[in-house]
Design an enzyme around this catalytic site. Sequence first.
Site, PDB file in Angstrom:
ATOM      1  CE1 TYR A 126      -3.011  -2.993   0.064  1.00 47.47           C
ATOM      2  CE2 TYR A 126      -3.935  -2.195   2.109  1.00 47.47           C
ATOM      3  CZ  TYR A 126      -3.950  -3.094   1.059  1.00 47.47           C
ATOM      4  OH  TYR A 126      -4.898  -4.088   1.024  1.00 47.47           O
ATOM      5  CE  LYS A 180       0.880 -18.404  -1.598  1.00 47.10           C
ATOM      6  NZ  LYS A 180       0.011 -19.567  -1.377  1.00 47.10           N
ATOM      7  CG  ASP A 201      -2.597 -20.398   0.645  1.00 56.57           C
ATOM      8  OD1 ASP A 201      -1.866 -20.283   1.657  1.00 56.57           O
ATOM      9  OD2 ASP A 201      -2.231 -20.997  -0.375  1.00 56.57           O
ATOM     10  CG  ASP A 206      -7.132  -4.276   3.843  1.00 55.61           C
ATOM     11  OD1 ASP A 206      -8.137  -4.183   4.560  1.00 55.61           O
ATOM     12  OD2 ASP A 206      -6.973  -3.601   2.803  1.00 55.61           O
ATOM     13  CG  ASP A 227     -12.487  -6.137   6.071  1.00 57.95           C
ATOM     14  OD1 ASP A 227     -12.129  -5.589   7.132  1.00 57.95           O
ATOM     15  OD2 ASP A 227     -12.918  -5.493   5.101  1.00 57.95           O
TER      16      ASP A 227
END
Length: 383
Positions: free
Chosen positions: A149, A195, A227, A251, A255
């Site tokens: 970001y 990851k 994942d 992020d 959520d």
Amino acid sequence: MKRETGHVQSYTIAVLPGDGIGPEVIGEAVRVLAAVGERFGARFAVPQYPVGAAAVHATGTPLPPETRDAAGRADAVLLGAVGDPALDREPRERRPETGLLALRALLGVYANLRPVALHPVLAHASPLKPDRLAGIDLLIVRELTGGLYYGEPRGRQDGTAVNTLRYTVREVERVALTAFRAARSRRRRVLSVDKANVLETSQLWRETVTGVAQQFPDVSLEHGYVDTTAMRLVSEPAAIDVLVTENMFGDILSDEAAVLAGSLGMLPSASLGDGPGLFEPVHGSAPDIAGRDVANPIGAIATVALLLRHGLGLAEPAAAVEQAIATALEQGARTRDIARPSDRMMGTREMGEQIARLVRQPERSRRRRDRRRATPGVGDGRL
Ligand code: NAD
């Protein structure tokens, strides 16, 4: 800044109500903060400043200089939410979200803490089956000022778009330290998410977190791929204590975890760095319900508890706010998002008033609750 006048501690909280339901829920959070002041003999100055779309409309920029200065000087910053679909096509410097990212960068808040717990009386509001719900109490620690970001270079040119994913050892170390310290006051388990089978940044992340873990022999560390973790969050969420991860993975996973609590409107967050912390409910500006007195203010009020605990070091007042929220729920207080069709629904303001009352008068509230529990047929619905 924090001052002691006589025996009374004074604090300045820069309040940034923002857009949509932001001003409504922050109004109730400030009401509860005032009740905390009354009960615990502290003084909270709560000057308000514009941010987001409200600031764009007033000044042409989403984080005006007056707001920047006030945020930097305050003991803590309390933010509602930013966002206005009417500005979605504006250039980046006039978008509300740009103001939020700039505020995080200004305050250097590199660790975002999102606790997710499900109150037993709200089990009906969660999308998971009841047997998966018992014991959900997790804390997501998301790296907030690095990664994709913020990485440069970024941009679009000639049919190509670029974003950069970069992390330094120092950036990973400091957020890992926040996670391990938080785990010490919880179940002493950290799950670090990356990851590392694909990304070099994740390999650096994993090595660095493993190094930090050496300082915390009393806390267990487990690594997980993002994942797999996305699946675990819905298949065995109660097994997770503290989950630490980088900005974009955090992020998305936070959520996903938010859904477990039944409503976005329930969840608080704290963003911590080395200066004033930034405290905001997890939800956005919810333009679909703004101005109708139906928004759930509990996320914003629970954010006040995080502000007291992590921003001002006031553990007992923080616990009093959390207890008042739990008591209100046990007494049947429900906004529309957490109500069953048969429940009496209350508005934003009524919920705020009830929780503020419970903060001010916990004894009277406890007696009333005990009487209710003694009445046959009125249980507390624990799972
Ligand atoms: P949102 O969180 O605003 O709303 C998602 C859904 O949850 C909506 O149906 C809304 O009505 C409901 N909801 C949210 N908060 C609630 C509450 N307190 N009580 C009851 N229901 C609640 O997310 P969105 O609709 O994707 O985004 C709306 C705007 O908010 C966009 O402009 C977006 O950019 C912005 N946004 C801001 C933040 C932030 O300020 N940190 C975070 C997310 C989204």
